[in-house]
Design a protein around this motif. Structure first.
Motif, PDB file in Angstrom:
ATOM      1  N   CYS A   1       0.838  -1.191   0.000  1.00 21.00           N
ATOM      2  CA  CYS A   1       0.000   0.000   0.000  1.00 21.00           C
ATOM      3  C   CYS A   1       0.880   1.250   0.000  1.00 21.00           C
ATOM      4  CB  CYS A   1      -0.925   0.004   1.222  1.00 21.00           C
ATOM      5  SG  CYS A   1      -0.052  -0.037   2.798  1.00 21.00           S
ATOM      6  N   ALA A   2       0.253   2.371  -0.266  1.00 21.75           N
ATOM      7  CA  ALA A   2       0.932   3.659  -0.154  1.00 21.75           C
ATOM      8  C   ALA A   2       0.761   4.206   1.262  1.00 21.75           C
ATOM      9  CB  ALA A   2       0.365   4.646  -1.169  1.00 21.75           C
ATOM     10  N   ASP A   3      -0.356   3.841   1.904  1.00 28.06           N
ATOM     11  CA  ASP A   3      -0.679   4.304   3.245  1.00 28.06           C
ATOM     12  C   ASP A   3      -1.385   3.158   3.959  1.00 28.06           C
ATOM     13  OD1 ASP A   3      -2.863   5.710   5.124  1.00 28.06           O
ATOM     14  OD2 ASP A   3      -1.132   7.040   4.915  1.00 28.06           O
ATOM     15  N   TRP A   4      -1.050   2.934   5.231  1.00 27.32           N
ATOM     16  CA  TRP A   4      -1.630   1.806   5.964  1.00 27.32           C
ATOM     17  C   TRP A   4      -3.147   1.863   6.009  1.00 27.32           C
ATOM     18  CZ3 TRP A   4       1.571  -1.871   6.005  1.00 27.32           C
ATOM     19  CH2 TRP A   4       2.920  -1.710   6.311  1.00 27.32           C
ATOM     20  N   SER A   5      -3.741   3.044   5.880  1.00 29.54           N
ATOM     21  CA  SER A   5      -5.205   3.136   5.937  1.00 29.54           C
ATOM     22  C   SER A   5      -5.865   2.302   4.847  1.00 29.54           C
ATOM     23  CB  SER A   5      -5.658   4.596   5.856  1.00 29.54           C
ATOM     24  OG  SER A   5      -5.273   5.157   4.620  1.00 29.54           O
ATOM     25  N   GLU A   6      -5.145   2.049   3.749  1.00 28.99           N
ATOM     26  CA  GLU A   6      -5.684   1.203   2.679  1.00 28.99           C
ATOM     27  C   GLU A   6      -5.906  -0.231   3.160  1.00 28.99           C
ATOM     28  OE1 GLU A   6      -3.133   1.479  -0.800  1.00 28.99           O
ATOM     29  OE2 GLU A   6      -2.684   3.551  -0.254  1.00 28.99           O
ATOM     30  N   LEU A   7      -5.193  -0.635   4.196  1.00 29.50           N
ATOM     31  CA  LEU A   7      -5.279  -2.002   4.720  1.00 29.50           C
ATOM     32  C   LEU A   7      -5.972  -2.050   6.082  1.00 29.50           C
ATOM     33  CD1 LEU A   7      -1.638  -3.201   3.936  1.00 29.50           C
ATOM     34  CD2 LEU A   7      -3.657  -3.335   2.480  1.00 29.50           C
ATOM     35  N   ARG A   8      -6.654  -0.972   6.449  1.00 29.24           N
ATOM     36  CA  ARG A   8      -7.219  -0.855   7.797  1.00 29.24           C
ATOM     37  C   ARG A   8      -8.086  -2.051   8.178  1.00 29.24           C
ATOM     38  NH1 ARG A   8      -7.744   2.493  11.928  1.00 29.24           N
ATOM     39  NH2 ARG A   8      -6.786   4.271  10.938  1.00 29.24           N
ATOM     40  N   VAL A   9      -9.002  -2.468   7.337  1.00 31.01           N
ATOM     41  CA  VAL A   9      -9.914  -3.564   7.677  1.00 31.01           C
ATOM     42  C   VAL A   9      -9.125  -4.844   7.954  1.00 31.01           C
ATOM     43  CG1 VAL A   9     -11.776  -5.036   6.794  1.00 31.01           C
ATOM     44  CG2 VAL A   9     -11.874  -2.561   6.460  1.00 31.01           C
ATOM     45  N   MET A  10      -8.175  -5.177   7.089  1.00 37.63           N
ATOM     46  CA  MET A  10      -7.357  -6.369   7.264  1.00 37.63           C
ATOM     47  C   MET A  10      -6.532  -6.285   8.553  1.00 37.63           C
ATOM     48  SD  MET A  10      -4.377  -7.963   4.825  1.00 37.63           S
ATOM     49  CE  MET A  10      -3.107  -6.806   5.299  1.00 37.63           C
ATOM     50  N   LEU A  11      -5.894  -5.133   8.794  1.00 42.05           N
ATOM     51  CA  LEU A  11      -5.048  -4.972   9.976  1.00 42.05           C
ATOM     52  C   LEU A  11      -5.856  -4.998  11.267  1.00 42.05           C
ATOM     53  CD1 LEU A  11      -2.605  -2.295   8.563  1.00 42.05           C
ATOM     54  CD2 LEU A  11      -2.113  -4.718   8.979  1.00 42.05           C
ATOM     55  N   GLU A  12      -7.053  -4.421  11.249  1.00 42.13           N
ATOM     56  CA  GLU A  12      -7.896  -4.471  12.444  1.00 42.13           C
ATOM     57  C   GLU A  12      -8.333  -5.903  12.743  1.00 42.13           C
ATOM     58  OE1 GLU A  12     -10.898  -1.527  11.568  1.00 42.13           O
ATOM     59  OE2 GLU A  12      -9.715   0.058  12.520  1.00 42.13           O
ATOM     60  N   ALA A  13      -8.631  -6.687  11.707  1.00 41.23           N
ATOM     61  CA  ALA A  13      -8.994  -8.097  11.907  1.00 41.23           C
ATOM     62  C   ALA A  13      -7.814  -8.874  12.499  1.00 41.23           C
ATOM     63  CB  ALA A  13      -9.441  -8.723  10.589  1.00 41.23           C
ATOM     64  N   GLU A  14      -6.611  -8.627  12.000  1.00 42.54           N
ATOM     65  CA  GLU A  14      -5.425  -9.292  12.541  1.00 42.54           C
ATOM     66  C   GLU A  14      -5.175  -8.880  13.987  1.00 42.54           C
ATOM     67  OE1 GLU A  14      -1.925  -9.171  10.106  1.00 42.54           O
ATOM     68  OE2 GLU A  14      -3.073  -9.684   8.312  1.00 42.54           O
ATOM     69  N   HIS A  15      -5.418  -7.603  14.290  1.00 43.38           N
ATOM     70  CA  HIS A  15      -5.262  -7.112  15.666  1.00 43.38           C
ATOM     71  C   HIS A  15      -6.231  -7.861  16.595  1.00 43.38           C
ATOM     72  CE1 HIS A  15      -4.595  -4.371  18.984  1.00 43.38           C
ATOM     73  NE2 HIS A  15      -5.895  -4.152  19.051  1.00 43.38           N
ATOM     74  N   ARG A  16      -7.492  -8.026  16.171  1.00 45.69           N
ATOM     75  CA  ARG A  16      -8.468  -8.754  16.983  1.00 45.69           C
ATOM     76  C   ARG A  16      -8.012 -10.204  17.191  1.00 45.69           C
ATOM     77  NH1 ARG A  16     -11.858  -5.576  14.029  1.00 45.69           N
ATOM     78  NH2 ARG A  16     -12.290  -7.192  12.497  1.00 45.69           N
ATOM     79  N   GLN A  17      -7.481 -10.834  16.136  1.00 46.90           N
ATOM     80  CA  GLN A  17      -6.979 -12.210  16.263  1.00 46.90           C
ATOM     81  C   GLN A  17      -5.828 -12.274  17.268  1.00 46.90           C
ATOM     82  OE1 GLN A  17      -6.008 -13.188  12.231  1.00 46.90           O
ATOM     83  NE2 GLN A  17      -8.075 -13.872  11.751  1.00 46.90           N
ATOM     84  N   ASN A  18      -4.941 -11.286  17.247  1.00 47.24           N
ATOM     85  CA  ASN A  18      -3.837 -11.242  18.210  1.00 47.24           C
ATOM     86  C   ASN A  18      -4.380 -11.173  19.637  1.00 47.24           C
ATOM     87  OD1 ASN A  18      -1.932 -11.258  16.197  1.00 47.24           O
ATOM     88  ND2 ASN A  18      -1.548  -9.056  16.288  1.00 47.24           N
ATOM     89  N   LEU A  19      -5.386 -10.341  19.851  1.00 43.57           N
ATOM     90  CA  LEU A  19      -5.959 -10.203  21.186  1.00 43.57           C
ATOM     91  C   LEU A  19      -6.617 -11.511  21.640  1.00 43.57           C
ATOM     92  CD1 LEU A  19      -7.569  -6.639  20.982  1.00 43.57           C
ATOM     93  CD2 LEU A  19      -5.468  -7.313  22.151  1.00 43.57           C
ATOM     94  N   GLU A  20      -7.275 -12.193  20.716  1.00 36.32           N
ATOM     95  CA  GLU A  20      -7.913 -13.470  21.058  1.00 36.32           C
ATOM     96  C   GLU A  20      -6.882 -14.525  21.424  1.00 36.32           C
ATOM     97  OE1 GLU A  20     -10.316 -14.324  17.638  1.00 36.32           O
ATOM     98  OE2 GLU A  20     -11.725 -12.689  18.104  1.00 36.32           O
ATOM     99  N   ARG A  21      -5.708 -14.485  20.779  1.00 37.73           N
ATOM    100  CA  ARG A  21      -4.655 -15.462  21.084  1.00 37.73           C
ATOM    101  C   ARG A  21      -4.110 -15.294  22.502  1.00 37.73           C
ATOM    102  NH1 ARG A  21      -0.529 -15.000  16.300  1.00 37.73           N
ATOM    103  NH2 ARG A  21      -2.100 -13.928  15.144  1.00 37.73           N
TER     104      ARG A  21
END
Length: 181
Positions: free
Chosen positions: A158-178
């Motif tokens: 991406c040019a800016d992380w905001s383009e991947l916000r949905v994917m990164l937020e989902a990964e963040h939730r998975q990290n918290l669940e782990r």
């Protein structure tokens, strides 16, 4: 000044900056008529960032001010990272991209995995003379010459992380669940 190929113009845009960051980019990379090539510019910026994010007064050197979460690593603005550097890979990639873009280079942010580190971030810089992107991992502590091996797995660019916000937020939730029992 290096100019982006039209297809890559979004990787040239500066999404967040400050007068101090722009001044530092000029100090590091020189004026617009005498810029180093992209590989040398990436080396200069990588060395500069690494001089600010590692505590070398201890052995082995330790990272300074590591981001606590994936979202903090990816979504802290470059101007804030310049004022108070963080040693996490996403923060380093963001700051490297901003400094290099301020110097006139096209730079991509890459999200993926590497051995012993899922959710890693690194950069690519456009090298016009080669008509190709050059990979570099400024967060390695070893600068641009650090080998990106085939074991690095690119999941998104991406040019800016905001383009991947949905994917990164989902990964963040998975990290918290782990970590949450």
């Amino acid at each position: 000044m290096p100019r982006p190929v039209a297809d890559y113009a979004q990787f040239y845009e500066i999404t967040d900056t400050s007068p101090a960051l722009d001044h530092q980019a000029k100090e590091l990379l020189g004026d617009t008529n005498a810029l180093p090539d992209g590989v040398e510019a990436a080396r200069i910026v990588s060395r500069y960032i690494n001089s600010r994010i590692w505590d070398r007064s201890v052995s082995p050197p330790q990272p300074i001010n590591k981001a606590k979460t994936l979202l903090e690593s990816r979504f802290t603005p470059a101007s804030s990272l310049f004022a108070a550097p963080r040693s996490s890979c996403g923060a380093v990639a963001t700051l490297a991209a901003s400094l290099l873009r301020s110097g006139g280079f096209s730079v991509r942010l890459i999200h993926g995995d590497r051995p012993n580190s899922d959710q890693h971030a690194w950069n690519e810089i456009w090298i016009a003379r080669n008509n190709a992107w050059h990979i570099f991992d400024a967060s390695s502590g070893k600068g641009i010459d650090y080998a990106i091996t085939p074991m690095y797995l690119r999941r998104a660019e991406c040019a800016d992380w905001s383009e991947l916000r949905v994917m990164l937020e989902a990964e963040h939730r998975q990290n918290l669940e782990r970590v949450t029992p």
